[in-house]
Scaffold this motif. Structure first.
Motif, PDB file in Angstrom:
ATOM      1  N   PHE A 177      58.347 -38.213  29.957  1.00 57.00           N
ATOM      2  CA  PHE A 177      57.857 -36.912  29.520  1.00 57.00           C
ATOM      3  C   PHE A 177      56.668 -37.066  28.585  1.00 57.00           C
ATOM      4  CE2 PHE A 177      62.247 -36.200  30.742  1.00 57.00           C
ATOM      5  CZ  PHE A 177      62.081 -35.160  31.648  1.00 57.00           C
ATOM      6  N   THR A 178      55.750 -36.093  28.618  1.00 57.93           N
ATOM      7  CA  THR A 178      54.550 -36.151  27.785  1.00 57.93           C
ATOM      8  C   THR A 178      54.317 -34.807  27.092  1.00 57.93           C
ATOM      9  OG1 THR A 178      53.139 -35.490  29.640  1.00 57.93           O
ATOM     10  CG2 THR A 178      53.428 -37.859  29.277  1.00 57.93           C
ATOM     11  N   VAL A 179      53.716 -34.869  25.926  1.00 54.17           N
ATOM     12  CA  VAL A 179      53.296 -33.651  25.234  1.00 54.17           C
ATOM     13  C   VAL A 179      52.277 -32.939  26.120  1.00 54.17           C
ATOM     14  CG1 VAL A 179      52.068 -32.748  23.223  1.00 54.17           C
ATOM     15  CG2 VAL A 179      53.785 -34.553  22.934  1.00 54.17           C
ATOM     16  N   GLY A 180      52.441 -31.638  26.264  1.00 53.97           N
ATOM     17  CA  GLY A 180      51.566 -30.842  27.122  1.00 53.97           C
ATOM     18  C   GLY A 180      52.127 -30.596  28.502  1.00 53.97           C
ATOM     19  N   GLN A 181      53.129 -31.361  28.883  1.00 56.88           N
ATOM     20  CA  GLN A 181      53.766 -31.156  30.180  1.00 56.88           C
ATOM     21  C   GLN A 181      54.416 -29.775  30.191  1.00 56.88           C
ATOM     22  OE1 GLN A 181      56.392 -34.383  31.130  1.00 56.88           O
ATOM     23  NE2 GLN A 181      57.225 -33.384  32.948  1.00 56.88           N
ATOM     24  N   SER A 182      54.256 -29.043  31.311  1.00 52.74           N
ATOM     25  CA  SER A 182      54.803 -27.693  31.349  1.00 52.74           C
ATOM     26  C   SER A 182      55.378 -27.370  32.721  1.00 52.74           C
ATOM     27  CB  SER A 182      53.743 -26.664  30.967  1.00 52.74           C
ATOM     28  OG  SER A 182      52.725 -26.605  31.939  1.00 52.74           O
ATOM     29  N   PHE A 183      56.137 -26.289  32.741  1.00 52.31           N
ATOM     30  CA  PHE A 183      56.745 -25.801  33.972  1.00 52.31           C
ATOM     31  C   PHE A 183      56.721 -24.284  33.915  1.00 52.31           C
ATOM     32  CE2 PHE A 183      60.107 -24.516  36.859  1.00 52.31           C
ATOM     33  CZ  PHE A 183      59.921 -25.375  37.931  1.00 52.31           C
ATOM     34  N   THR A 184      56.424 -23.657  35.050  1.00 55.65           N
ATOM     35  CA  THR A 184      56.368 -22.197  35.150  1.00 55.65           C
ATOM     36  C   THR A 184      57.400 -21.721  36.157  1.00 55.65           C
ATOM     37  OG1 THR A 184      54.017 -22.211  34.634  1.00 55.65           O
ATOM     38  CG2 THR A 184      54.868 -20.241  35.725  1.00 55.65           C
ATOM     39  N   TYR A 185      58.111 -20.649  35.796  1.00 57.89           N
ATOM     40  CA  TYR A 185      59.148 -20.078  36.660  1.00 57.89           C
ATOM     41  C   TYR A 185      59.062 -18.553  36.586  1.00 57.89           C
ATOM     42  CZ  TYR A 185      63.795 -18.815  38.386  1.00 57.89           C
ATOM     43  OH  TYR A 185      64.825 -18.257  39.083  1.00 57.89           O
ATOM     44  N   THR A 186      59.144 -17.905  37.735  1.00 58.86           N
ATOM     45  CA  THR A 186      59.055 -16.452  37.820  1.00 58.86           C
ATOM     46  C   THR A 186      60.342 -15.881  38.392  1.00 58.86           C
ATOM     47  OG1 THR A 186      56.657 -16.541  38.066  1.00 58.86           O
ATOM     48  CG2 THR A 186      57.749 -14.548  38.871  1.00 58.86           C
ATOM     49  N   GLN A 187      60.778 -14.743  37.818  1.00 58.28           N
ATOM     50  CA  GLN A 187      62.043 -14.114  38.231  1.00 58.28           C
ATOM     51  C   GLN A 187      61.886 -12.592  38.213  1.00 58.28           C
ATOM     52  OE1 GLN A 187      65.405 -15.514  38.804  1.00 58.28           O
ATOM     53  NE2 GLN A 187      65.668 -13.400  39.503  1.00 58.28           N
ATOM     54  N   MET A 200      67.441 -27.515  34.729  1.00 59.22           N
ATOM     55  CA  MET A 200      67.314 -27.875  36.141  1.00 59.22           C
ATOM     56  C   MET A 200      65.909 -28.309  36.562  1.00 59.22           C
ATOM     57  SD  MET A 200      70.397 -27.619  37.076  1.00 59.22           S
ATOM     58  CE  MET A 200      70.102 -28.044  38.784  1.00 59.22           C
ATOM     59  N   ASP A 201      64.898 -27.882  35.836  1.00 59.23           N
ATOM     60  CA  ASP A 201      63.528 -28.118  36.290  1.00 59.23           C
ATOM     61  C   ASP A 201      62.729 -29.032  35.366  1.00 59.23           C
ATOM     62  OD1 ASP A 201      63.745 -26.302  38.557  1.00 59.23           O
ATOM     63  OD2 ASP A 201      63.760 -24.697  37.074  1.00 59.23           O
ATOM     64  N   MET A 202      62.592 -28.644  34.105  1.00 58.95           N
ATOM     65  CA  MET A 202      61.816 -29.426  33.150  1.00 58.95           C
ATOM     66  C   MET A 202      62.337 -29.158  31.745  1.00 58.95           C
ATOM     67  SD  MET A 202      58.928 -29.931  30.859  1.00 58.95           S
ATOM     68  CE  MET A 202      58.703 -28.253  30.404  1.00 58.95           C
ATOM     69  N   PRO A 203      62.890 -30.137  31.094  1.00 60.88           N
ATOM     70  CA  PRO A 203      63.032 -31.543  31.472  1.00 60.88           C
ATOM     71  C   PRO A 203      63.974 -31.798  32.662  1.00 60.88           C
ATOM     72  CG  PRO A 203      63.200 -31.295  29.095  1.00 60.88           C
ATOM     73  CD  PRO A 203      63.207 -29.922  29.679  1.00 60.88           C
TER      74      PRO A 203
END
Length: 159
Positions: free
Chosen positions: A25-35, A87-90
């Motif tokens: 894992f790295t600083v700045g890593q991101s994940f987007t999820y829409t619901q 489930m996704d990130m981390p």
């Protein structure tokens, strides 16, 4: 109708999902999820939790409030964050340590919300601070804050 759970399939799936090592894992890593926050989701949450506050379920009641219509349970937004972190990130193996959020605006039935979770800090002992921002389709921020989590890979029994 609630779909029937296949516990044998779930057990098999749970033993084959691998945790991501904390070092990846790295600083700045991101994940987007829409619901989509629809009526079925709100009623399901009310049934699950027992929170049947009429502001969430009763159109006539909600029309008389300052919102003018029903609003979604804030806990649904917590659930979205939990889903993404677990489930996704981390991902699988992540464990909550703390969470702090601010509710900024209501979410109405029919709104679509988007969560962006971003790692802002990596700490010793496989701990990460993750910034969370949820916006609805208008671009308005409805919730923001952060979570401190134990990163996947620290649990010895997850492969």
């Amino acid at each position: 109708m609630i779909p029937r759970r296949d516990l044998n399939k779930e057990k098999a799936m749970s033993t084959t999902i691998a945790a991501t090592p904390a070092a990846t894992f790295t600083v700045g890593q991101s994940f987007t999820y829409t619901q989509l926050i629809d009526d079925k989701l709100v009623h399901g949450f009310a049934e699950l939790t027992g929170d049947r506050n009429p502001i969430h379920l009763d159109d006539d009641f909600a029309k008389k409030t300052k919102f003018g219509q029903r609003i979604a349970h804030g806990g649904i937004l917590f659930g979205i964050i939990s889903k993404v972190l677990g489930m996704d990130m981390p991902g699988v193996g992540t464990v909550y340590l703390t969470q702090l959020v601010n509710f900024r605006a209501p979410v109405f039935i029919g709104d679509t919300v988007t969560l962006v979770a971003t790692i802002t800090e990596l700490q010793p002992k496989s701990v990460a601070k993750i910034n969370v921002v949820i916006k609805k389709q208008t671009g308005d921020v409805v919730m923001d804050g952060y979570a401190d989590v134990k990163l996947p890979g620290w649990l010895t029994h997850i492969k």
